[in-house]
Design an enzyme around this catalytic site. Structure first.
Site, PDB file in Angstrom:
ATOM      1  N   HIS A  95      38.988  39.500  32.417  1.00 49.96           N
ATOM      2  CA  HIS A  95      37.710  39.963  31.879  1.00 49.96           C
ATOM      3  C   HIS A  95      37.781  40.180  30.374  1.00 49.96           C
ATOM      4  O   HIS A  95      36.840  39.910  29.651  1.00 49.96           O
ATOM      5  CB  HIS A  95      37.266  41.257  32.571  1.00 49.96           C
ATOM      6  CG  HIS A  95      37.919  42.481  32.033  1.00 49.96           C
ATOM      7  ND1 HIS A  95      39.223  42.820  32.324  1.00 49.96           N
ATOM      8  CD2 HIS A  95      37.455  43.419  31.174  1.00 49.96           C
ATOM      9  CE1 HIS A  95      39.526  43.939  31.681  1.00 49.96           C
ATOM     10  NE2 HIS A  95      38.490  44.318  30.981  1.00 49.96           N
ATOM     11  N   GLU A 142      44.064  43.646  34.855  1.00 52.42           N
ATOM     12  CA  GLU A 142      44.715  42.756  35.803  1.00 52.42           C
ATOM     13  C   GLU A 142      43.992  41.426  35.937  1.00 52.42           C
ATOM     14  O   GLU A 142      44.530  40.484  36.508  1.00 52.42           O
ATOM     15  CB  GLU A 142      44.801  43.447  37.168  1.00 52.42           C
ATOM     16  CG  GLU A 142      45.710  44.669  37.147  1.00 52.42           C
ATOM     17  CD  GLU A 142      45.757  45.378  38.485  1.00 52.42           C
ATOM     18  OE1 GLU A 142      45.217  44.850  39.482  1.00 52.42           O
ATOM     19  OE2 GLU A 142      46.338  46.468  38.537  1.00 52.42           O
ATOM     20  N   THR A 143      42.755  41.356  35.417  1.00 47.10           N
ATOM     21  CA  THR A 143      41.996  40.103  35.453  1.00 47.10           C
ATOM     22  C   THR A 143      41.791  39.609  34.025  1.00 47.10           C
ATOM     23  O   THR A 143      42.233  40.245  33.075  1.00 47.10           O
ATOM     24  CB  THR A 143      40.623  40.323  36.119  1.00 47.10           C
ATOM     25  OG1 THR A 143      39.844  41.178  35.279  1.00 47.10           O
ATOM     26  CG2 THR A 143      40.784  40.933  37.500  1.00 47.10           C
ATOM     27  N   ILE A 157      40.596  46.672  26.716  1.00 47.68           N
ATOM     28  CA  ILE A 157      42.001  46.689  27.102  1.00 47.68           C
ATOM     29  C   ILE A 157      42.243  45.634  28.184  1.00 47.68           C
ATOM     30  O   ILE A 157      41.477  45.524  29.143  1.00 47.68           O
ATOM     31  CB  ILE A 157      42.412  48.083  27.607  1.00 47.68           C
ATOM     32  CG1 ILE A 157      42.263  49.100  26.471  1.00 47.68           C
ATOM     33  CG2 ILE A 157      43.853  48.069  28.139  1.00 47.68           C
ATOM     34  CD1 ILE A 157      42.476  50.546  26.888  1.00 47.68           C
TER      35      ILE A 157
END
Length: 160
Positions: free
Chosen positions: A97, A94-95, A91
Site C-alpha cells: 500500500h 506488510e503489503t 510507513i
C-alpha cells in the site's frame, strides 16, 4: 554516507528571500499523528524563524497522506497562498500500500505545483518503520518538516 550516520536536516540558509509578506499553507495528514505533528512543529517554527508572519501561515489537516494532493489543490488555487507545504508519513507495512500511496502523492503534488505555478512541497516521510519515522521527525536525523519549510522558502526565491 548512510543515513543512519548523520543528521539529514542540514541545509544552506544563504540568500533566502524575504518571506514576511508571503502566505504559506501547511497541510498535515492526521494519520501517524505522532510523526506528522512533529513535522508540523518543525515546519511552522522554521517559517517563523526565517521571517514568516504567523498570521500568514494557514494550517489545515487532511485524513491521510493520500488526501494531501486534493488539499494542496484547494490551497494552491487560493490567490493569496504563495507556497504549499504538505506533511505526511506513510510507513511500509506488510503489503505494498505504501508504494501506491507514495507514488500517487508525489505525482499528485507535482501536478498541483505545475498546474497552479506555485511551490508545493513534498514533506512526506516514507520510512520502513515507526522508529525511522520518529528519527526523521525531530529525532536523530533531524526534522523533515524543517527541510520542507526551507524548501518552500527557497522556491519562493527562484526566478528567471
Amino acid at each position: 554516507m548512510a543515513s543512519e550516520l548523520k543528521n539529514l536536516s542540514v541545509f544552506s540558509t544563504e540568500n533566502l528571500p524575504d518571506i514576511s509578506e508571503k502566505h504559506f499553507a501547511i497541510l498535515v495528514a492526521e494519520w501517524n499523528s505522532e510523526v506528522t505533528n512533529a513535522l508540523f512543529n518543525g515546519a511552522y517554527q522554521t517559517l517563523v524563524n526565517y521571517g514568516a508572519n504567523e498570521e500568514f501561515i494557514h494550517v489545515r489537516t487532511v485524513p491521510g497522506s493520500y488526501e494531501l494532493s486534493f488539499g494542496a489543490a484547494l490551497a494552491a488555487q487560493a490567490s493569496h497562498i504563495d507556497a504549499v507545504i504538505c506533511l505526511g508519513c506513510v510507513i511500509q507495512g506488510e503489503t505494498k500500500h505504501n508504494d501506491y500511496i507514495n507514488h500517487a502523492v508525489a505525482q499528485g503534488l507535482t501536478n498541483v505545483s505545475i498546474q497552479y505555478n506555485k511551490p508545493v512541497i513534498f514533506g512526506v516521510l516514507t520510512p520502513n518503520n515507526q522508529q525511522q519515522a520518529l528519527d526523521r521527525a525531530g529525532g536523530v536525523h533531524g526534522n523533515k518538516g524543517d527541510e520542507a519549510a526551507i524548501t518552500a522558502i527557497k522556491m519562493l526565491g527562484v526566478s528567471f
